[in-house]
Design an enzyme around this catalytic site. Sequence first.
Site, PDB file in Angstrom:
ATOM      1  N   ASP A 156     -16.107  21.990-119.942  1.00 20.74           N
ATOM      2  CA  ASP A 156     -17.338  21.675-119.209  1.00 20.74           C
ATOM      3  C   ASP A 156     -17.724  20.250-119.578  1.00 20.74           C
ATOM      4  OD1 ASP A 156     -19.730  21.615-117.885  1.00 20.74           O
ATOM      5  OD2 ASP A 156     -20.772  22.965-119.252  1.00 20.74           O
ATOM      6  N   ILE A 157     -16.977  19.309-119.030  1.00 24.21           N
ATOM      7  CA  ILE A 157     -17.118  17.901-119.418  1.00 24.21           C
ATOM      8  C   ILE A 157     -18.121  17.223-118.499  1.00 24.21           C
ATOM      9  CG2 ILE A 157     -15.895  15.756-119.853  1.00 24.21           C
ATOM     10  CD1 ILE A 157     -15.114  18.228-121.629  1.00 24.21           C
ATOM     11  N   GLU A 158     -19.248  16.801-119.092  1.00 23.77           N
ATOM     12  CA  GLU A 158     -20.330  16.210-118.318  1.00 23.77           C
ATOM     13  C   GLU A 158     -20.746  14.854-118.871  1.00 23.77           C
ATOM     14  OE1 GLU A 158     -23.464  18.943-117.213  1.00 23.77           O
ATOM     15  OE2 GLU A 158     -22.203  20.673-117.661  1.00 23.77           O
ATOM     16  N   GLY A 159     -19.828  14.225-119.605  1.00 21.07           N
ATOM     17  CA  GLY A 159     -20.115  12.908-120.149  1.00 21.07           C
ATOM     18  C   GLY A 159     -18.878  12.315-120.785  1.00 21.07           C
TER      19      GLY A 159
END
Length: 342
Positions: A156-159
């Site tokens: 869940d890569i959000e940055g």
Amino acid sequence: MLSKYFALSGVIAAFAAYTAAFDVNCDSNYVSYYGQNSARNQKSLGEYCKDAVEDVIVLAFMNGFPNILLNFANACETTFEGSTLLHCPSMAKDIKYCQAQGKAVILSMGGASGAYGFSGDSDAVAFADTVWNMFFKGSSDKRPFDDAVLDGIDLDIEGGSGAGYPAFINQLRSHYASDPSKQYYIAAAPQCPFPDVYLSSTLNSAWFDMVYVQFYNNYCGLNAYPNWFNFEEWDNWVRTKALNKNVKVYIGAPGSPSAASSGYVDGERLTSIFNDARSKYGSIGGIMTWDVSQARTSGLAGSIRAVLDAGAICNRPNNTETSSSESSTTSESQSTSTSSKT
């Protein structure tokens, strides 16, 4: 409020009499995130595994890596002596219990906040070895879940940058292959705008089994159906760019109005949206919610379980669309196959 509670209790009770066996090839899977106590009433992990509502529980989060930082809110607050690394014996026991009930339990890396990312491929490969040793069949002097062996990893890569993630996945999959006794999974949770800002390159160059698209907090959320809802773009990605042509794409939904800034729809609306997507796209794998505490409290979880089980199909080709009449006929003929999941 009480009527909603008793209605949900009745639905949950109906699914408590049998054990569900997760089958990644079916379009009837329910995935929910656990660990952030979003509804402020989060129960122990084992409590959510006493019935057959969810098929996959995603533990959220490992929100720091390669310098590992774990955060499961009230589910685990103890650390190894002389360390900041969480040590979660109760969760370990619950993980094994959930797996014994036929559920898959995977660990989510990333999240909306945290300090994570790789400097390059060598950094990512080394960390894949660390993850295998700490959470899977490897060995380490500090294992947060003791001898419990997880079923997979979710990104869940959000940055940060996208550097290293394909190398991480490839190395972890090489470890997976060393243990033929168990099926392991790689999942991702991109935002609905296509292509995803952080994961696009990784999605196109690494093997994924499941993709939980977050259809909320964006213009393409469930609340924008049908005008801006873009499941079709994700289905097209499966057919044209994904390495795994059998990867399953999930409709990610907020578990209640307070679970996201935008995108929440009630059970009736979500049922309609899911049935429409199921009738059109062979890539659909089911529904994901953020998070289990929200979806159980609001009653949405029961509605999701009901729609998923109605007309479930397993081993459906991803590269074909299914007309409404075909879907109805196939659903009837697959009813025996569906019950074999339980």
